[in-house]
Design an enzyme around this catalytic site. Sequence first.
Site, PDB file in Angstrom:
ATOM      1  CG  LEU A   6      38.109  26.400  37.841  1.00 57.93           C
ATOM      2  CD1 LEU A   6      37.514  24.801  38.521  1.00 57.93           C
ATOM      3  CD2 LEU A   6      37.612  27.327  38.616  1.00 57.93           C
ATOM      4  CG  LEU A   7      45.320  30.432  35.858  1.00 59.39           C
ATOM      5  CD1 LEU A   7      45.856  29.400  35.170  1.00 59.39           C
ATOM      6  CD2 LEU A   7      45.528  31.844  35.255  1.00 59.39           C
ATOM      7  CB  SER A   8      45.735  26.742  40.626  1.00 60.24           C
ATOM      8  OG  SER A   8      46.685  25.856  40.005  1.00 60.24           O
ATOM      9  N   GLY A   9      47.478  29.166  39.421  1.00 64.14           N
ATOM     10  CA  GLY A   9      48.753  29.616  39.578  1.00 64.14           C
ATOM     11  C   GLY A   9      49.949  28.512  39.151  1.00 64.14           C
ATOM     12  N   GLY A  10      49.473  27.184  39.103  1.00 60.16           N
ATOM     13  CA  GLY A  10      50.406  26.134  38.883  1.00 60.16           C
ATOM     14  C   GLY A  10      50.359  25.835  37.314  1.00 60.16           C
ATOM     15  CB  VAL A  11      53.121  23.868  35.528  1.00 62.21           C
ATOM     16  CG1 VAL A  11      53.431  23.204  34.113  1.00 62.21           C
ATOM     17  CG2 VAL A  11      54.221  24.503  36.264  1.00 62.21           C
ATOM     18  CB  SER A  13      45.457  25.556  35.850  1.00 65.46           C
ATOM     19  OG  SER A  13      46.297  26.186  36.702  1.00 65.46           O
ATOM     20  CG  LEU A  33      37.923  28.884  42.034  1.00 66.34           C
ATOM     21  CD1 LEU A  33      37.192  27.320  42.491  1.00 66.34           C
ATOM     22  CD2 LEU A  33      36.810  29.798  41.854  1.00 66.34           C
ATOM     23  CB  CYS A 100      37.369  20.347  47.032  1.00 69.72           C
ATOM     24  SG  CYS A 100      38.117  21.659  46.188  1.00 69.72           S
ATOM     25  CB  CYS A 195      41.746  20.881  47.645  1.00 65.52           C
ATOM     26  SG  CYS A 195      40.372  20.624  48.819  1.00 65.52           S
TER      27      CYS A 195
END
Length: 350
Positions: A6-11, A13, A33, A100, A195
């Site tokens: 799961l990749l959020s775009g944050g550091v 992940s 997601l 979540c 979240c």
Amino acid sequence: MKIALLLSGGVDSSVALNLLCIEGRHDVTAFYLKVWLEDELAFLGECPWEEDLKYARAVCEQAGVPLRIVPLQAEYLDRVVSRAVSELRAGRTPSPDIVCNRQIKFGEFAARIDGSFHKLASGHYAQIEEVNGTCYLKRAPDPVKDQTYFLSGLSQTQLKRARFPVGHLTKQQVRKYARDFDLPNRDRKDSQGICFLGKISYPDFVRAHLGERPGDIVDVETGARLGRHRGYWFYTIGQREGLGLAAGPWYVVRKDTLDNIIHVSHRKYRPNRALSRFTVSSPHWISGVPDLHDLHVKIRHGPRLVPCRIESGGKTGLNVQMAEADPGVAPGQSAVFYDGDICLGGGVIA
């Protein structure tokens, strides 16, 4: 091993993705997601999903990992957002991040992906230890960033499939890895808040769903009317900020949802057993029913663990006595129990 990350775009992940890649023995696919609030409530404030996705794509391109976008708007609305709004309307304080993780990230999403994925990885700060075929959820070494509170609703099946590549690291170490990997988002700030909100203000979210309902703020000791509030759903037990009252500090100690009254007190700890004693309904245990002696409890995300005594309240609940009073014990919150570093699970404060 085939791993879905799961990749959020944050550091966090992004570092997790790169750590898996340098292990050199995994077939990794990243998944972003997309949740409904990022579009439908964008008018409330800056909407981060396009920026998040831009960073996610850049990180995957650098790592040579495919990225897939999974729309889960309807599921978020039905299972997380609607429940949170319903709890607020009832005067309770929900814990949507726990829902979540259980219902969406390690629930609906895990069920949707190809069954050939052996593991579902994320950037959560938590650890997993397997003993004799049973997986245990353990706290991260960084007490501030530890996210076991938010993962306390996972089932044993979900935990066995989970992987937390940064769980053994501190935030400082993760930031160093981000610099060492020269990640495109290495200097990006941490996301804050609930979240599904992104950068949307929580009060704005509440107002968009429940509106405003002005009512009185009353001194619980004297009965004096001190001011007006915008609606009881904007406030939680123990809250100090945002009351707009003179001669403070004032603390929210009770909410009368029927008459729409917020009761406040100068005293953070009122002489009320409910501040140290409460009931937890329908407890959930991650790795089986534990020995209930010598445990600690958290009633919110953070480093504070309080010793507690637990007694069975029958088939559906637990009676909890904390060693220290807390001004923020509120119905609807999740109480999460620990045996040393092991997160045992928890339940909702009744």
